[in-house]
Motif scaffolding. Structure first.
Motif, mmCIF file in Angstrom:
data_model
loop_
_atom_site.group_PDB
_atom_site.id
_atom_site.type_symbol
_atom_site.label_atom_id
_atom_site.label_comp_id
_atom_site.label_asym_id
_atom_site.label_seq_id
_atom_site.Cartn_x
_atom_site.Cartn_y
_atom_site.Cartn_z
ATOM 1 N N LEU A 1 0.806 -1.218 0.000
ATOM 2 C CA LEU A 1 0.000 0.000 0.000
ATOM 3 C C LEU A 1 0.841 1.271 0.000
ATOM 4 O O LEU A 1 0.319 2.353 -0.262
ATOM 5 C CB LEU A 1 -0.958 -0.001 1.192
ATOM 6 C CG LEU A 1 -1.991 -1.131 1.215
ATOM 7 C CD1 LEU A 1 -2.859 -1.022 2.472
ATOM 8 C CD2 LEU A 1 -2.887 -1.094 -0.024
ATOM 9 N N ALA A 2 2.145 1.138 0.280
ATOM 10 C CA ALA A 2 3.033 2.310 0.258
ATOM 11 C C ALA A 2 3.293 2.788 -1.165
ATOM 12 O O ALA A 2 3.966 3.797 -1.372
ATOM 13 C CB ALA A 2 4.352 2.004 0.969
ATOM 14 N N LYS A 3 2.756 2.074 -2.143
ATOM 15 C CA LYS A 3 2.840 2.544 -3.534
ATOM 16 C C LYS A 3 1.685 3.495 -3.858
ATOM 17 O O LYS A 3 1.637 4.059 -4.946
ATOM 18 C CB LYS A 3 2.754 1.350 -4.502
ATOM 19 C CG LYS A 3 3.780 0.256 -4.305
ATOM 20 C CD LYS A 3 3.501 -0.862 -5.323
ATOM 21 C CE LYS A 3 4.254 -2.122 -5.036
ATOM 22 N NZ LYS A 3 3.830 -3.228 -5.937
ATOM 23 N N SER A 4 0.746 3.645 -2.934
ATOM 24 C CA SER A 4 -0.478 4.397 -3.216
ATOM 25 C C SER A 4 -0.212 5.876 -3.464
ATOM 26 O O SER A 4 0.809 6.421 -3.047
ATOM 27 C CB SER A 4 -1.463 4.243 -2.055
ATOM 28 O OG SER A 4 -1.756 2.881 -1.832
#
Lengths: 285, 285
Positions: free
Chosen positions: B219-222
């Motif tokens: 989710l840190a690619k969001s």
């Protein structure tokens, strides 16, 4: 080829499934304290037959794949009874304590200290799957302490399973793995705890949780029996990563409390480069 | 059927791909401030043509799928210009502020406040995929405020996309979603930050990170542009979840410092029931 696997779970089981596939002539023997695991492994065809430590003298390859606290006891015993040319792998997620415990063993040169960085959140013989190690990294520690001839055989096997090999000293291994593996497990367990504690009515979690939550909390399904001794052996490094993680979370919370949304945006944007790092993992498989 | 999508990214784009698939006779019009996104959406066939707000008077369905801060401005403007029988969805991850801002609008009854709990970590028109909503939950808030006839049509469409419908008031939605979605994103971003900060040499991450880390940090690619306004609008709830998460992590760290491994084992074991909860999510799809 006679192969013995001690502790027939996700890693050991998957490893012998690959070996049997690559070397159909190999006979796979299982040793497990847990009788029902052993019976299940035989029923599933993960191993061919049960064995005892007395059989290890004629083994070509022994895989020690037990929780890391048990490995400290089992590995010296294995080295005590193997033959001159038996190769021994031990595949735990911490490497310093195990390397220390066998450092002066007469058979140290038969042992390869490895950590195949592969796995799922499942455990036990039914978790074993073929191809688990394809494209994965295998860290080997203190390679120079293993007899060259046995090194060569082991490397050939790892490569035929599709693994990339990296060499590292045990201390560096344990330090780095605390960040990219041990910390992830704690972050996931505590996320699960936070949500479960809040949502007494589980129906609410189930109704509103999407794939994002599922992905982030996946590791919270992992086995406490496997992970407690890992945290014990790598205590200092894990506490350090946890301090840094908590500090970063606290700073993020402060930014929220101060309503500093520009800084929040920048925080997230700077972490976005994890995309390229993770893509790199796949490209360089 | 004339469908207009305002903001052609992951959610809006995927929604119109499904609509076009279910209703091949529909014409899909796109409105996007970002000219290159609009051109890309047309080139990819996600939308058929560009449109403007002046065209909304004759639209059958308008999907507002923009960051939640932009929605506060766009949705009232949309309601100002639509026709009597136009249905308007807005699909943001916070529901209280948007419901408040249009509470007294003359066209409130044309609006359905929804949150389809679906997504990936990707954004922009190229992130749009068919079938994204299959088996996913769609939360609808204040359903009683929408004209019954338009409710019916909207529900039919959601169901034909494969979504399960749940009704909730906006405040409960925002409180619960902070736990199962917003907190996961922060835990993931800060995990990514902690590891990146440590491993100045990215090669080390890439060599040692396995699928566990990848899953936890996904989710840190969001998109920061999407998530900053969500954290802004749900600030109080998010701060509260973050406090609880930090407190649970700090307690776990204390147990490590006190070497209380029985308690650590029990902590993990009690969270293991997340397995059954997540399995429940899939069974009841």
């Amino acid at each position: 080829m006679k192969v013995h696997v001690i502790g027939i779970g996700l890693i050991g089981g998957s490893m012998v499934l690959d070996i049997k596939n690559l070397h159909p002539e190999a006979t796979i023997y299982g040793i497990d304290n847990n009788e029902s695991h052993l019976a299940e492994a035989i029923a599933l065809g993960v191993v061919d037959a049960a064995a005892t430590f007395d059989d290890l003298a004629t083994s070509d390859l022994v895989i020690v794949s037990v929780p890391v606290d048990v490995a400290l006891i089992v590995l010296p015993k294995v080295l005590d009874v193997i033959g001159d040319n038996t190769i021994v792998f031990e595949v735990g997620s911490t490497k310093s304590p195990i390397c220390e415990v066998v450092a002066n063993h007469l058979r140290r040169r038969n042992y390869i200290a490895t950590h195949p960085i592969a796995g799922t959140e499942f455990s036990g013989p039914s978790a074993a799957i073929r191809g688990l190690f394809e494209g994965k990294t295998n860290i080997i520690c203190e390679v120079e302490k293993t007899t060259f001839k046995l090194q060569e055989k082991a490397l050939e096997l790892f490569k035929s399973m599709g693994m990339r090999i990296r060499y590292m000293d045990p201390k560096s291994h344990d330090k780095h793995i605390a960040y990219v593996s041990h910390l992830s497990h704690i972050s996931s367990f505590m996320l699960g705890k936070t949500v479960i504690n809040k949502e007494k009515d589980e129906q609410d979690i189930f109704d509103m949780a999407g794939s994002g939550f599922e992905s982030t909390v996946r590791l919270a399904k992992s086995s406490p029996a496997m992970w407690t001794p890992i945290f014990k052996q790598n205590n200092k490094q894990v506490v350090k990563t946890l301090e840094e993680y908590i500090s970063n979370l606290s700073k993020f919370k402060e930014l929220l409390e101060n309503e500093d949304y520009d800084a929040i945006y920048n925080e997230m944007q700077s972490v976005n480069k994890i995309k390229e790092i993770l893509n790199g993992m796949h490209i360089k498989k």
